[in-house]
Design a protein around this motif. Structure first.
Motif, mmCIF file in Angstrom:
data_model
loop_
_atom_site.group_PDB
_atom_site.id
_atom_site.type_symbol
_atom_site.label_atom_id
_atom_site.label_comp_id
_atom_site.label_asym_id
_atom_site.label_seq_id
_atom_site.Cartn_x
_atom_site.Cartn_y
_atom_site.Cartn_z
ATOM 1 N N LYS A 102 87.084 125.920 2.085
ATOM 2 C CA LYS A 102 85.700 125.447 2.116
ATOM 3 C C LYS A 102 85.423 124.815 3.478
ATOM 4 C CE LYS A 102 85.662 124.675 -2.880
ATOM 5 N NZ LYS A 102 84.744 125.725 -3.264
ATOM 6 N N SER A 103 84.447 125.384 4.189
ATOM 7 C CA SER A 103 84.114 124.879 5.520
ATOM 8 C C SER A 103 82.814 124.080 5.516
ATOM 9 C CB SER A 103 83.972 126.049 6.500
ATOM 10 O OG SER A 103 82.966 126.951 6.067
ATOM 11 N N LEU A 104 82.065 124.125 4.395
ATOM 12 C CA LEU A 104 80.810 123.402 4.272
ATOM 13 C C LEU A 104 81.009 122.188 3.371
ATOM 14 C CD1 LEU A 104 78.540 126.534 3.668
ATOM 15 C CD2 LEU A 104 78.947 125.363 5.837
ATOM 16 N N HIS A 105 80.143 121.196 3.514
ATOM 17 C CA HIS A 105 80.324 119.959 2.765
ATOM 18 C C HIS A 105 78.955 119.387 2.412
ATOM 19 C CE1 HIS A 105 82.188 115.600 2.731
ATOM 20 N NE2 HIS A 105 81.589 115.898 1.601
ATOM 21 N N ALA A 106 78.648 119.347 1.115
ATOM 22 C CA ALA A 106 77.386 118.778 0.638
ATOM 23 C C ALA A 106 77.656 117.444 -0.041
ATOM 24 C CB ALA A 106 76.702 119.727 -0.338
ATOM 25 N N VAL A 107 76.927 116.412 0.386
ATOM 26 C CA VAL A 107 76.968 115.111 -0.280
ATOM 27 C C VAL A 107 75.792 115.066 -1.244
ATOM 28 C CG1 VAL A 107 76.829 112.614 0.013
ATOM 29 C CG2 VAL A 107 78.051 114.006 1.704
ATOM 30 N N MET A 108 76.082 114.972 -2.536
ATOM 31 C CA MET A 108 75.068 115.034 -3.581
ATOM 32 C C MET A 108 74.771 113.620 -4.077
ATOM 33 S SD MET A 108 75.288 118.450 -3.722
ATOM 34 C CE MET A 108 74.562 119.107 -5.220
ATOM 35 N N VAL A 109 73.485 113.236 -4.009
ATOM 36 C CA VAL A 109 73.095 111.871 -4.386
ATOM 37 C C VAL A 109 72.028 111.946 -5.477
ATOM 38 C CG1 VAL A 109 72.349 109.614 -3.553
ATOM 39 C CG2 VAL A 109 73.525 111.187 -1.993
ATOM 40 N N PRO A 110 72.415 111.872 -6.754
ATOM 41 C CA PRO A 110 71.444 111.953 -7.848
ATOM 42 C C PRO A 110 70.760 110.623 -8.082
ATOM 43 C CG PRO A 110 73.623 111.683 -8.751
ATOM 44 C CD PRO A 110 73.799 111.764 -7.256
ATOM 45 N N PHE A 111 69.591 110.672 -8.724
ATOM 46 C CA PHE A 111 69.017 109.442 -9.268
ATOM 47 C C PHE A 111 69.891 109.056 -10.451
ATOM 48 C CE2 PHE A 111 66.223 106.695 -11.636
ATOM 49 C CZ PHE A 111 65.572 105.986 -10.636
ATOM 50 N N PRO A 112 70.371 107.804 -10.501
ATOM 51 C CA PRO A 112 71.405 107.452 -11.482
ATOM 52 C C PRO A 112 70.892 107.216 -12.898
ATOM 53 C CG PRO A 112 70.941 105.595 -10.031
ATOM 54 C CD PRO A 112 70.123 106.738 -9.520
ATOM 55 N N VAL A 113 70.418 108.284 -13.500
ATOM 56 C CA VAL A 113 70.125 108.339 -14.932
ATOM 57 C C VAL A 113 70.659 109.675 -15.427
ATOM 58 C CG1 VAL A 113 68.059 106.875 -14.818
ATOM 59 C CG2 VAL A 113 67.824 109.353 -14.549
ATOM 60 N N GLY A 130 69.276 112.219 -16.941
ATOM 61 C CA GLY A 130 68.476 113.382 -16.604
ATOM 62 C C GLY A 130 68.444 113.717 -15.129
ATOM 63 N N GLY A 131 68.856 112.778 -14.270
ATOM 64 C CA GLY A 131 68.933 113.043 -12.840
ATOM 65 C C GLY A 131 70.295 113.549 -12.418
ATOM 66 N N ILE A 132 71.341 113.045 -13.056
ATOM 67 C CA ILE A 132 72.700 113.446 -12.708
ATOM 68 C C ILE A 132 72.985 114.876 -13.151
ATOM 69 C CG2 ILE A 132 75.130 112.976 -13.236
ATOM 70 C CD1 ILE A 132 74.311 109.978 -13.398
ATOM 71 N N ASN A 133 72.511 115.235 -14.339
ATOM 72 C CA ASN A 133 72.809 116.541 -14.928
ATOM 73 C C ASN A 133 72.447 117.710 -13.996
ATOM 74 O OD1 ASN A 133 72.929 118.874 -16.455
ATOM 75 N ND2 ASN A 133 71.743 118.088 -18.167
ATOM 76 N N PRO A 134 71.175 117.855 -13.548
ATOM 77 C CA PRO A 134 70.863 119.030 -12.739
ATOM 78 C C PRO A 134 71.548 119.043 -11.378
ATOM 79 C CG PRO A 134 68.970 117.547 -12.861
ATOM 80 C CD PRO A 134 69.976 117.050 -13.839
ATOM 81 N N LEU A 135 71.789 117.864 -10.788
ATOM 82 C CA LEU A 135 72.459 117.860 -9.491
ATOM 83 C C LEU A 135 73.928 118.256 -9.632
ATOM 84 C CD1 LEU A 135 71.158 117.340 -6.777
ATOM 85 C CD2 LEU A 135 72.208 115.092 -6.737
ATOM 86 N N MET A 136 74.542 117.898 -10.754
ATOM 87 C CA MET A 136 75.910 118.349 -11.002
ATOM 88 C C MET A 136 75.953 119.858 -11.245
ATOM 89 S SD MET A 136 79.095 117.910 -11.197
ATOM 90 C CE MET A 136 79.250 116.152 -11.008
ATOM 91 N N GLN A 137 74.938 120.371 -11.933
ATOM 92 C CA GLN A 137 74.859 121.828 -12.108
ATOM 93 C C GLN A 137 74.770 122.524 -10.757
ATOM 94 O OE1 GLN A 137 75.191 123.129 -15.063
ATOM 95 N NE2 GLN A 137 74.431 121.678 -16.578
ATOM 96 N N LEU A 138 73.917 121.991 -9.877
ATOM 97 C CA LEU A 138 73.784 122.554 -8.527
ATOM 98 C C LEU A 138 75.090 122.449 -7.755
ATOM 99 C CD1 LEU A 138 72.078 123.708 -6.201
ATOM 100 C CD2 LEU A 138 71.356 121.362 -5.683
#
Length: 477
Positions: A3-14, A16-24
């Motif tokens: 893996k040469s790319l790196h995404a930092v994922m920052v969900p709204f901490p509820v 319903g916000g964590i779920n879709p960002l984890m899916q992504l």
């Protein structure tokens, strides 16, 4: 895969916000990204308590980073929302420090920050780290546009929302881009229902709108074929790309990845799946009001008696904390009377429930994650919105897409008492509606097509990976 790319994922901490960002995150991991997923310590503890063992042993190419949100452990985050939002706004310095001290050999340099649209701290974080900021909308495109253009709505007098005048034809909202149908004032985010523009939550959401207009790429958890390419494109920031990539849960579900379970704040009761196995096909109504809605004890009694009187089998998610701080006491003798055709659980594996052949309809709070999960499995909805974006979602389900129904009056009064007779009638109607069922099957086909190879969301996500790589290179120069 290296893996040469790196995404930092920052969900709204509820939830319903964590779920879709984890899916992504899982879909990006498949496409060559190393993932740093950021949780607040408060959320992280709740997930561990609910059995989120994957947080302690993440998959290869994943890591979880936890940061304090600056509030006491016992602070009522979801009821004191203004304090919560202000605390989250100030997370950039602590998150930047945590990222910098945890970068090590073997972890690629950060390619981009992908932040949920209400995590305004990601703007300053991306600036400081000199990487692109991706604004991620977890809501449907129509509602996202209304929030994105909140300053315009304020200037036109649509904000704050005056509920007493909401039904007047002259108050229809027609000034928004994206080829949207006219919106009702009650379609706007519920926090704009205030006495004046100086209300603390109104000012807070107007500030968030300003920050949502700053970024380098936009992703939306919706389907082009549902809302139209123009609606998604209207969320572009200064000409940057805006892409529909949803429903994000669906490709993970099709690949048999149980993503939600690893980040759920509630312990899932899978025994309900065995109960569903024993029911007739398309015979059950599933009832769940999401992770934050509350109901009065009187309303819960009306719901219980309405479900009982409908004579339909039902699976009801009754959270421990749903009854406004009171014990969720049900009518006397209720559990005994419905034991042969009803089941109550504290929390259910919702995607597995909605995909079960015994489920025919969904009585829902109309949260966007729930709406997409429902139509992706061909399940019509009976909507009962509570707050935030749920009022628009519910109306679009009923009036625009015609795949569901609602209860009269709850759009202007979320605390209206819906009687047992109304609940019974609503359940019977949605369970018997062939029109809604046939229409939702067409949306199911569109959603499946969108996420499969060659579909709109599949191709859009591939395009994002290509383009964000080039954008990141331009930042590094």
């Amino acid at each position: 895969m290296a893996k040469s790319l790196h995404a930092v994922m920052v969900p709204f901490p509820v939830q319903g916000g964590i779920n879709p960002l984890m899916q992504l995150a899982h879909l990006l991991s498949e496409r060559g990204f190393f993932i740093t997923f950021v949780n607040t310590e408060w959320c992280h503890r709740r997930m561990l308590d609910a059995g989120g063992h994957a947080l302690q042993q993440p998959a290869e190419g994943f890591r979880f980073l936890t940061i304090p949100d600056g509030l006491p452990a016992k602070h009522e985050r979801y009821t004191d929302l203004i304090t919560y939002l202000r605390a989250l706004e100030n997370l950039a310095p602590v998150l930047e420090q945590r990222l910098l001290v945890t970068l090590s050999e073997g972890i690629p340099p950060i390619t981009c920050i992908i932040g949920e649209s209400y995590m305004s701290c990601t703007y300053q974080l991306a600036l400081n780290l000199r990487v692109p900021r991706v604004v991620f909308w977890t809501m449907c495109a129509a509602l996202s546009i209304s929030q994105f253009k909140a300053e315009l709505l304020l200037s036109r007098g649509h904000i704050p929302v005056k509920l007493g005048e909401a039904k007047r034809a002259e108050n229809l909202i027609t000034c928004l881009p994206g080829n949207l149908p006219p919106l009702l004032p009650t379609d706007l985010i519920s926090f704009y229902r205030a006495e004046s523009a100086s209300d603390a939550l109104v000012k807070r959401f107007l500030y968030e709108s300003q920050m949502q207009n700053k970024g380098d790429y936009v992703l939306v958890n919706t389907v082009e074929e549902l809302e139209g390419r123009e609606a998604v494109a209207a969320l572009s920031i200064n000409g940057c790309p805006a892409m529909a990539v949803g429903p994000l849960f669906l490709p993970n579900f099709l690949a048999h990845r149980d993503v939600v379970r690893s980040t759920s704040m509630f312990a899932e009761d899978e025994s309900c799946l065995e109960w569903l196995d024993a029911q007739q096909p398309a015979s059950v109504i599933y009832v769940s009001f999401g992770s934050t809605a509350v109901k009065s004890k009187q309303q819960l009694e009306e719901i219980a008696l309405g479900l009982e009187n409908s004579q339909r089998p039902f699976l009801w998610v009754l959270r421990k904390d749903i009854a406004q701080g009171e014990p969720g006491i049900l009518p006397q003798g209720f559990l005994e009377r419905i034991r042969d055709r009803g089941l109550i659980v504290r929390w259910a594996p919702q995607v597995k429930v909605l995909s079960h052949p015994s489920v025919r309809a969904f009585l829902t709070h109309s949260g966007w994650n729930s709406v997409m999960e429902s139509f992706s499995f061909g399940i019509p909805m009976l909507g009962w919105p509570y707050f935030m974006d749920q009022f628009l979602n519910c109306r679009f389900v009923k009036d625009m897409w015609k795949i569901g129904m609602d209860f009269e009056g709850v759009d202007v009064d979320e605390n209206k008492l819906v009687t047992r007779e109304e609940v019974e009638k609503g359940v019977r109607r949605i369970m018997e509606s062939e029109e809604a069922r046939q229409r939702v099957f067409k949306l199911k086909e569109a959603a499946m097509k969108a996420v499969n190879p060659g579909g709109s969301s599949f191709l859009n996500l591939n395009k994002f990976v290509e383009e964000i790589t080039q954008i990141a290179k331009s930042f590094a120069r």
